[in-house]
Enzyme design. Structure first.
Site, mmCIF file in Angstrom:
data_model
loop_
_atom_site.group_PDB
_atom_site.id
_atom_site.type_symbol
_atom_site.label_atom_id
_atom_site.label_comp_id
_atom_site.label_asym_id
_atom_site.label_seq_id
_atom_site.Cartn_x
_atom_site.Cartn_y
_atom_site.Cartn_z
ATOM 1 N N GLY A 1 -13.175 -3.077 1.189
ATOM 2 C CA GLY A 1 -14.508 -2.506 1.365
ATOM 3 C C GLY A 1 -14.797 -1.410 0.350
ATOM 4 O O GLY A 1 -15.891 -1.340 -0.208
ATOM 5 N N ARG B 1 0.824 -1.214 0.000
ATOM 6 C CA ARG B 1 0.000 0.000 0.000
ATOM 7 C C ARG B 1 0.855 1.259 0.000
ATOM 8 O O ARG B 1 0.477 2.272 -0.583
ATOM 9 C CB ARG B 1 -0.911 0.026 1.227
ATOM 10 C CG ARG B 1 -2.100 -0.870 1.064
ATOM 11 C CD ARG B 1 -3.014 -0.743 2.251
ATOM 12 N NE ARG B 1 -4.291 -1.376 1.928
ATOM 13 C CZ ARG B 1 -5.297 -1.478 2.776
ATOM 14 N NH1 ARG B 1 -5.181 -0.988 3.988
ATOM 15 N NH2 ARG B 1 -6.408 -2.057 2.405
ATOM 16 N N LYS C 1 -17.965 -14.187 4.468
ATOM 17 C CA LYS C 1 -19.355 -13.809 4.766
ATOM 18 C C LYS C 1 -20.151 -13.314 3.571
ATOM 19 O O LYS C 1 -19.658 -12.515 2.780
ATOM 20 C CB LYS C 1 -19.351 -12.674 5.795
ATOM 21 C CG LYS C 1 -18.801 -13.062 7.130
ATOM 22 C CD LYS C 1 -18.949 -11.854 8.036
ATOM 23 C CE LYS C 1 -18.381 -12.103 9.411
ATOM 24 N NZ LYS C 1 -18.267 -10.823 10.118
ATOM 25 N N GLY D 1 -8.529 -7.537 0.567
ATOM 26 C CA GLY D 1 -7.240 -7.757 1.225
ATOM 27 C C GLY D 1 -6.736 -9.182 1.094
ATOM 28 O O GLY D 1 -5.574 -9.418 0.744
#
Ligand code: ADP
Ligand code: MG
Length: 380
Positions: free
Chosen positions: A355, A19, A179, A332
């Site tokens: 996200g 990053r 999820k 990620g």
């Protein structure tokens, strides 16, 4: 300039500086143009000042990457910080402390936004991975200064928007991870725009559970089961084909040295958990990826951190790496998986945002992008 230096730390050491490296082009540009670069980022989730989450190791690594030392300010805002910033010469940088040391950061306190803005003349946002948050350093500060997109943020928005709005068909979307609830917004959107939606990871057990298929000890997200039912219903009326695993790799427990067995089918017996997709599923998904005009991948196919359960994720990663279509990967853990397999350079765009990339895909507006000037508004 807001950057995303929220890097993984292990015993105070930076484990992966990808990053940071992604923000270097914008940082170098500021230096070349003779700007005083005041950089800021959050790191982890401190509830106030926390020496364990100081940006000191990040400042050191940034200095190494740039070949010249980068000082760390003694805080985020305040008199001492302002004094320190005033001493920075043109073409030089300073890094502020972890923005989450200030409670006002996540609350987007207007006072903190104003105090950050007082440190500079222009605001640049290059922190795409934090752009889905309306925090003081990602959004509030732009109420006081002209805000510009950094090169990374601009490229992220361009690459992801292209997949969302104008994908070369067929669009094949590969979703995995833990999820359904994390990804339901993106699933909903892709039911309208994708040709094939391939599901792997623990997420598939919410679907199987809804279908009344035994899941054994597999990770089943209770909240996800009803959502999965709605997805299956919507899929019937859509032109998108949703595909679920047809075989699995089972283990007794979430551990690398657990007993293992292949299951040709998906009825998981008691005492076992599904920890990876099986070889028939991996081959079918790889085939779909090979035939795609565009591939979007988010979420691993199994517990890839455990080597005995990495084969499914590795197979799709290799398929993505060799696909002829445009390939974009976000998330990620999916990016970590590609790096682990040495394939990170083989995809067309590796998003730094998990996200944020999903929210953009859903069609939601990102506060950290919306607060910036449109090209047409940029003063001469
Ligand atoms: P990403 O960060 O790419 O969006 P997620 O965070 O949603 O991905 O999911 C990654 C996690 O899901 C990994 O830690 C992985 O171990 C876990 N996972 C994937 N498949 C399974 C499975 N079958 N059982 C348990 N955990 C799984
Ligand atoms: Mg993750």
């Amino acid at each position: 300039m807001r950057v995303d230096f929220n890097v993984p730390l292990e015993h105070g050491e930076i484990e992966d500086d990808a990053r940071m490296r992604a923000a270097l082009p914008t940082i170098e540009l500021l230096r070349e143009r003779g700007a005083v670069g005041v950089l800021c980022s959050h790191l982890g989730r401190p509830q106030g000042p926390d020496p364990g989450l100081s940006l000191a190791p990040v400042a050191r690594r940034l200095g190494e990457l740039l070949g010249s030392e980068v000082p760390l300010a003694p805080g985020v805002v305040g008199d001492e910080v302002s004094e320190r910033v005033k001493k920075v010469e043109a073409g030089q940088l300073i890094l502020l402390e972890n923005t989450r040391f200030e409670a006002g950061e996540t609350e987007n306190d207007p006072k903190l936004g104003a105090a950050l803005a007082a440190l500079g003349d222009l605001y640049v946002n290059d922190a795409f991975a934090a752009a889905h948050r309306a925090h003081a350093s990602t959004e509030g500060v732009a109420h006081h200064l002209h805000g510009y997109a950094g090169l990374l943020l601009e490229r992220e928005v361009r690459e992801l928007t292209a997949v969302r709005d104008a994908p070369e068909p067929p669009l094949v979307v590969l979703l995995g991870g833990a999820k359904v609830t994390d990804k339901i917004g993106a699933i909903d959107r892709f039911l309208d725009t994708a040709d094939r939606l391939l599901v792997g990871g623990a997420m598939c057990f919410a679907f199987f559970s809804h279908q009344g298929i035994a899941t054994g000890d597999s990770l089943v997200e209770e909240e996800g089961v009803e959502l999965a039912g709605r997805v299956l219903e919507r899929e019937r009326g859509s032109s998108c084909g949703l595909e679920l695993p047809v075989d699995l790799m089972l283990g007794r427990a979430f551990s690398a040295d657990t007993e293992r067995r292949e299951l040709d089918g998906v009825e998981v017996p008691d005492g076992w958990m599904g920890l990876d997709i099986g070889p028939r599923t991996a081959a079918a998904y790889a085939d779909a990826i090979a035939g795609a005009g565009t591939v979007f991948w988010n979420g691993p196919m199994g517990a890839f951190e455990l080597e005995p359960f990495a084969a499914g994720t590795r197979a799709v990663a290799e398929a993505v790496a060799t696909a002829r279509g445009r390939t974009v990967v976000g998330g990620g853990d999916s990016v970590a998986a590609l790096s682990r397999f040495g394939l990170a350079n083989e995809v067309d765009w590796l998003s730094t945002g998990g996200g944020a990339s999903l929210e953009l895909m859903e069609g939601r507006k990102l506060p950290g992008v919306e607060c910036l000037l449109e090209a047409s508004e940029v003063p001469a």
